[in-house]
Write an enzyme that holds these catalytic residues in place. Structure first.
Site, mmCIF file in Angstrom:
data_model
loop_
_atom_site.group_PDB
_atom_site.id
_atom_site.type_symbol
_atom_site.label_atom_id
_atom_site.label_comp_id
_atom_site.label_asym_id
_atom_site.label_seq_id
_atom_site.Cartn_x
_atom_site.Cartn_y
_atom_site.Cartn_z
ATOM 1 N N SER A 296 0.974 -1.392 -0.433
ATOM 2 C CA SER A 296 -0.439 0.255 0.001
ATOM 3 C C SER A 296 0.880 1.628 0.590
ATOM 4 O O SER A 296 1.765 1.318 -0.985
ATOM 5 C CB SER A 296 -1.126 0.074 0.955
ATOM 6 N N ASP B 240 -5.656 -4.171 -1.494
ATOM 7 C CA ASP B 240 -4.597 -3.667 -0.615
ATOM 8 C C ASP B 240 -3.970 -4.910 -0.251
ATOM 9 O O ASP B 240 -5.064 -5.791 0.157
ATOM 10 C CB ASP B 240 -5.953 -3.430 0.366
#
Length: 253
Positions: free
Chosen positions: A39, A151
Site C-alpha cells: 500500500s 490492498d
C-alpha cells in the site's frame, strides 16, 4: 557486503513516515539491496527503488498533494479510483518497469479470488502499486492477469517474506500503530479502526522476522487521511530513524 532488505508497511498518510526513514538511511550511507512494500509502503518503496530522493517526494506531496488526491469512481466496486497515483508514478518512474529500477522491488497485493497474497516483482510498477493500495470499498480493485487485486495489507501489511531468502538483514518499518484510545462513533473512524485491528494481526507475525524493527512513536495521533500534515509525519519518521538506527551494527560484514 551484507545484503540489507527493507520492508515498508501500509498506513495511508502515515506512510509518509517511510520517506523520513529512507532519508535517514541515505544519510547514514546504508545501502539497501532489496525493497518490499504494501500500500503506502509500495509507493514509497517504488520511488526509493527508482532513485528518487525521499525529500523530493515530500516536497511534491506538500506542493501539490496530487500524489494522494482522489478522483471519483462511478464503478460499483469502489468510491474512488487511484488514477492520480498511477499518473505520478509514471512521472517519477517513466520506464514503469520493475527491471529498470536501481534496487529490486516487490509489491504485495491481495488476490480477491484466492484470498492469498501475491508478490509482484515484474511487469508494470504502477499497476502493481495501484493494486496494493486498493482499500476494499474505498478504491476500485485492479484487474490483472485474470484476477482482481486489492490492498496487500489485508493479508500481508509488512511484506518480509520476499526478503527472507535474499537478504542477510531485514529492516521492517511499521507505520500503522493502534492506539488504545478510541472514543469515536463516526462511521469513517469506525471503519478505519476496524481495518487497523484486522491488519494488525498479520503485521505481528511479520515483525518476528525483522532483525531491525522501526515503529516511529507518535504516528497514532494521525489518521490515514492526514496528508495535509505530511511534513509532521515525515519528521517523525526521520527523527525516529536518526535516533534508533545503529549504522555500525547494520553495516558490519
Amino acid at each position: 557486503m551484507r545484503r540489507i532488505g527493507i520492508a515498508l508497511s501500509g498506513g495511508g498518510a502515515r506512510g509518509i513516515a517511510h520517506l523520513g526513514v529512507l532519508q535517514a538511511l541515505r544519510e547514514f550511507g546504508i545501502e539497501v539491496s532489496a525493497v518490499s512494500g504494501t500500500s503506502a509502503g509500495s509507493i514509497a518503496g517504488a520511488l526509493f527503488a527508482a532513485g528518487v530522493e525521499p525529500v523530493k517526494v515530500l516536497d511534491r506531496i506538500r506542493g501539490s498533494r496530487i500524489l494522494f488526491s482522489l478522483r471519483p469512481s462511478w464503478a460499483r466496486s469502489g468510491l474512488f479510483s487511484l488514477e492520480t497515483v498511477t499518473e505520478i508514478l509514471h512521472e517519477f518512474i517513466p520506464a514503469n518497469d520493475f527491471t529498470k529500477l536501481n534496487i529490486p522491488l516487490t509489491v504485495a497485493a491481495t488476490n480477491l479470488s484466492t484470498g492469498s497474497v501475491r508478490y509482484f516483482d515484474s511487469g508494470k510498477i504502477s499497476t502493481a502499486v495501484a493494486a496494493s493500495c486498493c482499500i476494499p470499498g474505498i478504491f476500485a480493485p485492479v484487474f490483472m492477469e485474470g484476477n482482481w487485486y486489492a490492498d496487500g495489507g489485508i493479508v500481508d501489511n509488512l511484506p518480509v517474506t520476499p526478503l527472507k531468502n535474499n537478504c542477510d538483514l531485514i529492516i521492517g518499518v511499521h507505520c500503522n500503530p493502534i492506539s488504545d484510545q478510541f472514543n469515536e462513533v463516526k462511521i469513517r473512524q469506525v471503519i478505519e479502526r476496524s481495518l487497523l485491528l484486522a491488519i494488525g494481526r498479520n503485521t505481528l507475525e511479520s515483525q518476528k522476522h525483522c532483525h531491525v524493527l522501526l515503529e516511529p512513536a507518535g504516528l497514532d495521533k494521525f489518521s490515514a487521511a492526514d496528508f495535509g500534515r505530511a511534513r509532521d509525519i515525515y519528521e517523525i519518521g526521520y527523527k525516529y530513524a536518526l535516533k534508533h538506527l545503529k549504522p555500525e551494527s547494520i553495516l558490519v560484514k
